[in-house]
Design a protein around this motif. Structure first.
Motif, PDB file in Angstrom:
ATOM      1  N   UNK A 153       0.843  -1.191   0.000  1.00  0.00           N
ATOM      2  CA  UNK A 153       0.000   0.000   0.000  1.00  0.00           C
ATOM      3  C   UNK A 153       0.877   1.240   0.000  1.00  0.00           C
ATOM      4  N   UNK A 154       0.761   2.071  -1.047  1.00  0.00           N
ATOM      5  CA  UNK A 154       1.591   3.273  -1.091  1.00  0.00           C
ATOM      6  C   UNK A 154       1.060   4.342  -0.133  1.00  0.00           C
ATOM      7  N   UNK A 155       1.960   5.209   0.313  1.00  0.00           N
ATOM      8  CA  UNK A 155       1.564   6.302   1.190  1.00  0.00           C
ATOM      9  C   UNK A 155       1.005   7.417   0.320  1.00  0.00           C
ATOM     10  N   UNK A 168      -2.805  16.828  10.427  1.00  0.00           N
ATOM     11  CA  UNK A 168      -2.349  16.027  11.569  1.00  0.00           C
ATOM     12  C   UNK A 168      -2.406  14.539  11.233  1.00  0.00           C
ATOM     13  N   UNK A 169      -3.478  14.101  10.594  1.00  0.00           N
ATOM     14  CA  UNK A 169      -3.605  12.691  10.223  1.00  0.00           C
ATOM     15  C   UNK A 169      -2.524  12.314   9.220  1.00  0.00           C
ATOM     16  N   UNK A 170      -2.244  13.199   8.252  1.00  0.00           N
ATOM     17  CA  UNK A 170      -1.213  12.909   7.258  1.00  0.00           C
ATOM     18  C   UNK A 170       0.155  12.793   7.927  1.00  0.00           C
ATOM     19  N   UNK A 174       2.453   9.471   7.937  1.00  0.00           N
ATOM     20  CA  UNK A 174       3.794   9.481   7.363  1.00  0.00           C
ATOM     21  C   UNK A 174       4.830   9.021   8.381  1.00  0.00           C
ATOM     22  N   UNK A 175       4.626   9.363   9.670  1.00  0.00           N
ATOM     23  CA  UNK A 175       5.558   8.876  10.707  1.00  0.00           C
ATOM     24  C   UNK A 175       5.440   7.363  10.882  1.00  0.00           C
ATOM     25  N   UNK A 176       4.213   6.837  10.791  1.00  0.00           N
ATOM     26  CA  UNK A 176       4.025   5.397  10.918  1.00  0.00           C
ATOM     27  C   UNK A 176       4.595   4.645   9.722  1.00  0.00           C
TER      28      UNK A 176
END
Length: 188
Positions: A153-155, A168-170, A174-176
């Motif tokens: 699954x691509x980011x 904030x969700x993005x 991205x950190x995960x």
């Protein structure tokens, strides 16, 4: 003088303990007789389902399987130490077929300092590293199993206009998604 006094105190203590046990048995013996306390339990019935030859064959098969797994572990440990201790030019020609796939991916993504630390570790620590357990080698990432669904699954890239909640969700996503298995050494 002190030895005689200590021996007398020990004798009195021993007599007192045996007297307490005698009193306990005197008081509890009627209850044990009534309620069946005490005495040995009868042995449970056991009928074996395997013959002795089948048992020996299973033992030999398990012993051979354990010997081959130890041999493959030894080969993979030797291969990892050889790869980690080699120069960058020699690493390109090193055969990593004995190393499990998860460990191979982690090994190929490690930098020179991590490889040097892995090469200097003992065989027991390298074996723990290969198995993905806590190995205790400072600066070396642990082997994590490759999850094909997660890597497929691509980011999603950020949109040009986002609400603060979407930002904030993005950031969290991205950190995960960052690989945390390889971190650089930082000097204090």
């Amino acid at each position: 003088m002190f030895k005689a006094l200590a021996a007398a105190i020990a004798r009195l203590f021993k007599i007192g303990v045996s007297g307490l046990r005698w009193c306990e048995n005197l008081v509890l013996s009627p209850f044990k007789a009534i309620f069946g306390g005490g005495g040995a339990m009868p042995n449970p019935e056991f009928t074996p389902t395997m013959t002795s030859t089948e048992l020996l064959e299973e033992y030999d098969a398990n012993r051979k399987a354990q010997a081959t797994s130890q041999h493959s572990n030894r080969d993979s440990v030797e291969c990892v130490v050889k790869y980690a201790g080699a120069s960058p030019a020699a690493r390109a020609t090193t055969d990593l077929s004995a190393v499990p796939a998860d460990a191979r991916i982690t090994l190929l993504t490690m930098d020179d300092l991590e490889l040097k630390a892995l090469a200097n570790a003992g065989p027991a620590k390298v074996r723990k590293w290969l198995e993905g357990r806590n190995h205790g080698i400072f600066g070396v990432p642990t082997v994590t199993p490759v999850d094909t669904a997660k890597s497929a699954t691509p980011v999603m890239p950020p949109r040009a206009v986002m609400t603060p909640q979407e930002q904030m969700i993005w950031r969290i996503q991205s950190q995960l998604g960052k690989p945390d298995h390889s971190k650089e050494f930082r000097l204090a």
